[in-house]
Design a protein around this motif. Structure first.
Motif, PDB file in Angstrom:
ATOM      1  N   PHE A 258     -34.911 -23.052  22.684  1.00 15.32           N
ATOM      2  CA  PHE A 258     -34.875 -21.748  22.008  1.00 15.32           C
ATOM      3  C   PHE A 258     -34.778 -20.626  23.036  1.00 15.32           C
ATOM      4  O   PHE A 258     -33.974 -19.694  22.896  1.00 15.32           O
ATOM      5  CB  PHE A 258     -36.136 -21.597  21.155  1.00 15.32           C
ATOM      6  CG  PHE A 258     -36.252 -20.285  20.442  1.00 15.32           C
ATOM      7  CD1 PHE A 258     -35.522 -20.031  19.296  1.00 15.32           C
ATOM      8  CD2 PHE A 258     -37.096 -19.280  20.916  1.00 15.32           C
ATOM      9  CE1 PHE A 258     -35.625 -18.819  18.627  1.00 15.32           C
ATOM     10  CE2 PHE A 258     -37.195 -18.062  20.273  1.00 15.32           C
ATOM     11  CZ  PHE A 258     -36.467 -17.832  19.116  1.00 15.32           C
ATOM     12  N   ALA A 259     -35.572 -20.737  24.093  1.00 11.91           N
ATOM     13  CA  ALA A 259     -35.554 -19.705  25.133  1.00 11.91           C
ATOM     14  C   ALA A 259     -34.222 -19.696  25.874  1.00 11.91           C
ATOM     15  O   ALA A 259     -33.684 -18.635  26.217  1.00 11.91           O
ATOM     16  CB  ALA A 259     -36.706 -19.936  26.114  1.00 11.91           C
ATOM     17  N   GLU A 260     -33.654 -20.890  26.118  1.00 10.57           N
ATOM     18  CA  GLU A 260     -32.383 -20.958  26.830  1.00 10.57           C
ATOM     19  C   GLU A 260     -31.260 -20.273  26.055  1.00 10.57           C
ATOM     20  O   GLU A 260     -30.382 -19.625  26.646  1.00 10.57           O
ATOM     21  CB  GLU A 260     -32.030 -22.428  27.084  1.00 10.57           C
ATOM     22  CG  GLU A 260     -32.936 -23.097  28.123  1.00 10.57           C
ATOM     23  CD  GLU A 260     -32.694 -24.585  28.234  1.00 10.57           C
ATOM     24  OE1 GLU A 260     -33.178 -25.186  29.218  1.00 10.57           O
ATOM     25  OE2 GLU A 260     -32.023 -25.157  27.347  1.00 10.57           O
ATOM     26  N   GLY A 570     -20.215 -18.068  23.168  1.00  7.26           N
ATOM     27  CA  GLY A 570     -19.777 -19.324  23.778  1.00  7.26           C
ATOM     28  C   GLY A 570     -20.842 -19.931  24.672  1.00  7.26           C
ATOM     29  O   GLY A 570     -21.127 -21.135  24.609  1.00  7.26           O
ATOM     30  N   LEU A 571     -21.466 -19.086  25.493  1.00  5.93           N
ATOM     31  CA  LEU A 571     -22.515 -19.581  26.384  1.00  5.93           C
ATOM     32  C   LEU A 571     -23.751 -20.020  25.597  1.00  5.93           C
ATOM     33  O   LEU A 571     -24.408 -21.001  25.967  1.00  5.93           O
ATOM     34  CB  LEU A 571     -22.888 -18.491  27.386  1.00  5.93           C
ATOM     35  CG  LEU A 571     -21.824 -18.168  28.448  1.00  5.93           C
ATOM     36  CD1 LEU A 571     -22.249 -16.950  29.273  1.00  5.93           C
ATOM     37  CD2 LEU A 571     -21.566 -19.361  29.363  1.00  5.93           C
ATOM     38  N   MET A 572     -24.079 -19.307  24.505  1.00  3.31           N
ATOM     39  CA  MET A 572     -25.233 -19.708  23.688  1.00  3.31           C
ATOM     40  C   MET A 572     -25.018 -21.088  23.080  1.00  3.31           C
ATOM     41  O   MET A 572     -25.948 -21.904  23.002  1.00  3.31           O
ATOM     42  CB  MET A 572     -25.476 -18.676  22.583  1.00  3.31           C
ATOM     43  CG  MET A 572     -26.216 -17.438  23.040  1.00  3.31           C
ATOM     44  SD  MET A 572     -26.754 -16.424  21.639  1.00  3.31           S
ATOM     45  CE  MET A 572     -25.195 -15.782  21.076  1.00  3.31           C
ATOM     46  N   ILE A 573     -23.797 -21.353  22.618  1.00  2.93           N
ATOM     47  CA  ILE A 573     -23.515 -22.658  22.011  1.00  2.93           C
ATOM     48  C   ILE A 573     -23.665 -23.765  23.057  1.00  2.93           C
ATOM     49  O   ILE A 573     -24.239 -24.835  22.786  1.00  2.93           O
ATOM     50  CB  ILE A 573     -22.102 -22.656  21.397  1.00  2.93           C
ATOM     51  CG1 ILE A 573     -22.063 -21.709  20.188  1.00  2.93           C
ATOM     52  CG2 ILE A 573     -21.686 -24.065  20.991  1.00  2.93           C
ATOM     53  CD1 ILE A 573     -20.681 -21.507  19.612  1.00  2.93           C
ATOM     54  N   VAL A 574     -23.169 -23.512  24.269  1.00  5.72           N
ATOM     55  CA  VAL A 574     -23.335 -24.495  25.343  1.00  5.72           C
ATOM     56  C   VAL A 574     -24.816 -24.697  25.649  1.00  5.72           C
ATOM     57  O   VAL A 574     -25.294 -25.828  25.826  1.00  5.72           O
ATOM     58  CB  VAL A 574     -22.568 -24.046  26.601  1.00  5.72           C
ATOM     59  CG1 VAL A 574     -22.837 -25.002  27.763  1.00  5.72           C
ATOM     60  CG2 VAL A 574     -21.068 -23.990  26.321  1.00  5.72           C
ATOM     61  N   ALA A 575     -25.573 -23.572  25.694  1.00  8.16           N
ATOM     62  CA  ALA A 575     -27.008 -23.669  25.992  1.00  8.16           C
ATOM     63  C   ALA A 575     -27.760 -24.392  24.897  1.00  8.16           C
ATOM     64  O   ALA A 575     -28.787 -25.030  25.157  1.00  8.16           O
ATOM     65  CB  ALA A 575     -27.585 -22.268  26.190  1.00  8.16           C
ATOM     66  N   ILE A 580     -27.327 -25.502  29.887  1.00 12.16           N
ATOM     67  CA  ILE A 580     -27.520 -24.331  30.759  1.00 12.16           C
ATOM     68  C   ILE A 580     -29.023 -24.037  30.832  1.00 12.16           C
ATOM     69  O   ILE A 580     -29.620 -23.558  29.857  1.00 12.16           O
ATOM     70  CB  ILE A 580     -26.777 -23.092  30.233  1.00 12.16           C
ATOM     71  CG1 ILE A 580     -25.278 -23.381  30.078  1.00 12.16           C
ATOM     72  CG2 ILE A 580     -26.979 -21.909  31.182  1.00 12.16           C
ATOM     73  CD1 ILE A 580     -24.477 -22.219  29.520  1.00 12.16           C
ATOM     74  N   PRO A 581     -29.657 -24.310  31.953  1.00 11.97           N
ATOM     75  CA  PRO A 581     -31.077 -23.969  32.097  1.00 11.97           C
ATOM     76  C   PRO A 581     -31.300 -22.462  31.935  1.00 11.97           C
ATOM     77  O   PRO A 581     -30.386 -21.659  32.142  1.00 11.97           O
ATOM     78  CB  PRO A 581     -31.405 -24.429  33.524  1.00 11.97           C
ATOM     79  CG  PRO A 581     -30.335 -25.424  33.869  1.00 11.97           C
ATOM     80  CD  PRO A 581     -29.106 -24.977  33.138  1.00 11.97           C
ATOM     81  N   ALA A 582     -32.512 -22.109  31.580  1.00  5.86           N
ATOM     82  CA  ALA A 582     -32.809 -20.700  31.286  1.00  5.86           C
ATOM     83  C   ALA A 582     -32.505 -19.788  32.471  1.00  5.86           C
ATOM     84  O   ALA A 582     -31.939 -18.707  32.319  1.00  5.86           O
ATOM     85  CB  ALA A 582     -34.267 -20.558  30.863  1.00  5.86           C
ATOM     86  N   THR A 583     -32.912 -20.241  33.676  1.00  8.03           N
ATOM     87  CA  THR A 583     -32.677 -19.399  34.853  1.00  8.03           C
ATOM     88  C   THR A 583     -31.189 -19.214  35.113  1.00  8.03           C
ATOM     89  O   THR A 583     -30.706 -18.097  35.363  1.00  8.03           O
ATOM     90  CB  THR A 583     -33.350 -20.021  36.091  1.00  8.03           C
ATOM     91  OG1 THR A 583     -34.757 -20.134  35.851  1.00  8.03           O
ATOM     92  CG2 THR A 583     -33.110 -19.145  37.325  1.00  8.03           C
ATOM     93  N   ALA A 584     -30.423 -20.314  35.028  1.00  9.19           N
ATOM     94  CA  ALA A 584     -28.977 -20.220  35.218  1.00  9.19           C
ATOM     95  C   ALA A 584     -28.346 -19.356  34.127  1.00  9.19           C
ATOM     96  O   ALA A 584     -27.415 -18.574  34.376  1.00  9.19           O
ATOM     97  CB  ALA A 584     -28.354 -21.615  35.215  1.00  9.19           C
TER      98      ALA A 584
END
Length: 626
Positions: A258-260, A570-575, A580-584
């Motif tokens: 969720f956070a990522e 797009g990035l949210m769907i990948v995360a 995709i780690p939260a920091t990245a």
């Protein structure tokens, strides 16, 4: 070094965030790493609380903004133990605000340059010496000294023999303009390499440059409706992001997921894109000699469907020129023109200057009158060389010369009749010339989607129809009073409507139109103050340029908004799949912010205008071949 310190102080929250990050690195390297999560977590939550206060105030006012996602992302990353990601989100949020401010300052430099250059003092000449006085103390008639490379403080006329003036900040004219004794000097122009004397013709408040500065100050303080379009996406974007994060948490069973997702949903691109684009568009307009009084005007310009023009001084030069001389037997053309121009020296009628200019163009010498009197709106009677010369309307001349007869005139022309010693001596024909680029301007507007055109004028129907036919204008309303113009514009069905005019009588209709554009080069203060945009040069083609800038600005603003949304989604769907780690993710979102700002800064349009200017200018080779 001093510049770095100023920037650090201006964006102190970013500086503090970086300081907290560096402190955490030092603690980790010195064996006190256990304190880092507490340091990062407490600081991140403090910033989230600070942002939440403003967010709650907005919500209580009924305004749901994008800060909801930013605060939620910070809290979520702290709760799941992603402290580094939490600090990066804080840096992204505060850094995004700082980047927006920096980009805005970059985009506004043309506007700010006008304000910064406003002269504060003038050198008034008193008894062969000069005294520095505040510019507000200058009065018409004062003799002023303008030193080399100084800015002309107020409007005036040149007393010295000659000089050159850089008028680029006022008219956009890139080449220095040669001035001779008696020529008009515009405040805001930069003097050449000679110290010169000038006579003030206006106070500072009534001078061209100060009026422009006032318009710029008003233009810079506006926020466009389209800027708020980003907030319209706030609720659906927030709901989508929270749902996607919740689904990812539910399917994976891991709250970190969720956070990522939320880290990549931080809405800085939406907050930044539109304001930067509109400030850039206003800056581009100023660089092209157009002061736009707010971003909302650019949005309206982007949607314009109908262009309405005043005739005199807008589509035409507003300065009639002599096109024919018809002398009666016993007079020749030059002799008749010389008599008319000599008499017209004592007239205040608009045609008087045209007659005098025509005589000067033929090298004719004017004679001083022994006596002269003017009958307002009718004509002038002067005794020149012992002969009575009467110049004016047909009826007025007929009273002095019973044998006077009307002459044939074409549409758009007017006749000036002449009698000498009680006998009809002939007539002169004058016509107000069309602007050379009026037809091209209408064609450019049509290409930009402004497919409906209309002309409003106080002139007679025949003249109006003639001008409209030459330009291809589809609708004409002649013999209009100011109230008639307002009514005609209100009844135009194809909206939004722009109205272009230049005179005091155009002020009401400029205020009533969806976008009023004033041709302000001649200092028509009432028109400029009531208009939404002011063209600073005597060039009607800037009307099409204003529409072009409006369309480009809105297009770029919306492109930048959707770029931010598309990349973030797009990035949210990948995360959501845990890739995709939260920091990245927090670091990637910084890249998205930067891309959005760069996309929005395209609205400044420097390269686009330069390319257009290069395309319009003949190449050296083509010039050489002529």
């Amino acid at each position: 070094m001093g510049r770095v310190v100023r920037v650090a102080r201006r964006y102190w929250v970013v500086t503090l965030t970086l300081g907290v990050g560096l402190t955490g690195i030092v603690l980790a390297l010195t064996g006190a790493g256990a304190a880092v999560p507490w340091l990062f977590g407490v600081y991140a939550l403090a910033v989230a609380a600070w942002q939440a206060v403003g967010m709650i105030r907005d919500i209580l006012r009924g305004h749901w903004g994008l800060d909801v996602l930013a605060v939620t992302a910070i809290v979520a990353t702290v709760v799941v133990g992603e402290y580094i990601a939490a600090l990066i989100v804080v840096l992204m949020l505060t850094g995004g605000e700082a980047l927006e401010d920096y980009a805005g300052r970059r985009a506004k430099r043309e506007l700010d340059a006008l304000l910064a250059r406003a002269p504060q003092y003038a050198h008034r000449i008193v008894d062969d010496h000069f005294v520095d006085v505040a510019i507000d103390e200058v009065r018409p008639g004062d003799v002023l000294l303008v030193r080399p490379s100084e800015i002309v403080p107020v409007d005036g006329t040149l007393r010295s023999a000659e000089t050159s003036m850089d008028q680029s900040s006022i008219t956009g004219e890139s080449m220095p303009v040669e001035k001779r004794a008696g020529d008009e000097l515009l405040s805001g122009s930069v003097n050449g390499h000679l110290a010169v004397e000038m006579t003030a013709t206006a106070t500072a408040a009534d001078s061209q440059y100060q009026q422009i500065v006032a318009l710029v100050a008003g233009a810079a303080a506006s926020k466009a409706p389209v800027v708020r379009l980003a907030d319209r996406y706030a609720v659906p974007f927030t709901v989508f992001s929270l749902l996607l994060g919740g689904v990812a948490w539910w399917l994976s069973g891991d709250p970190v997921r969720f956070a990522e997702v939320l880290v990549l949903a931080t809405p800085c691109p939406l907050l930044i894109a539109a304001p930067v684009a509109f400030i850039g568009g206003m800056s581009r307009a100023a660089r092209n000699g157009i002061i736009v009084k707010g971003g909302g005007v650019l949005e309206q310009l982007a949607k314009v469907r109908t262009a309405v023009f005043d005739k005199t001084g807008t589509l035409t030069h507003g300065e009639p020129e002599v096109v024919a001389i018809r002398p009666e037997p016993g007079f020749d053309a030059d002799g008749l023109l010389a008599l008319v121009a000599s008499a017209e020296q004592y007239s205040s009628h608009v045609l008087a200057a045209s007659m005098i200019d025509a005589a000067a163009g033929r090298g004719l010498r004017l004679t001083e009158a022994e006596t002269a009197r003017e009958a307002a709106t009718n004509g002038v009677v002067a005794r020149i060389g012992g002969r009575e010369v009467v110049v004016g309307k047909y009826a007025y001349v007929l009273d002095h010369a019973p044998d006077a007869r009307r002459t044939d005139i074409a549409p758009g022309e007017l006749a000036v009749y002449v009698a000498v010693d009680g006998a009809f001596a002939g007539a002169l024909l004058a016509r107000d010339r069309l602007r050379d680029n009026a037809r091209d301007t209408l064609a450019r507007l049509n290409a930009l989607g402004v497919t409906h055109t209309m002309m409003l004028t106080g002139d007679g129907q025949a003249t109006a129809d003639h001008i409209a036919a030459e330009l291809g204008i589809e609708r004409v309303r002649a013999e209009c009073l100011p109230a008639d113009k307002v009514r005609e514009v209100a009844e135009v069905p194809e909206r939004p409507v722009i109205m272009v005019g230049d005179g005091v009588n155009d002020a009401p209709v400029l205020a009533a139109a969806d976008v009023g554009i004033a041709m302000g080069a001649r200092g028509a203060t009432a028109a400029s103050e009531s208009a939404d945009a002011v063209i600073l040069v005597d060039d009607v083609s800037r009307t099409a340029k204003a529409v072009e800038i409006g369309r480009d600005t809105v297009r770029i603003a919306l492109q930048s908004i959707w770029l931010g949304i598309a990349v973030s989604v797009g990035l949210m769907i990948v995360a959501a799949f845990g890739l995709i780690p939260a920091t990245a993710g927090a670091l990637l979102q910084e890249v998205v912010d930067l891309a959005t700002i760069l996309a929005a800064l395209r609205a400044i349009g420097g390269r686009r205008d330069a390319a257009a200017a290069a395309a319009a200018s003949p190449s050296p080779a083509s010039v050489a071949s002529r």
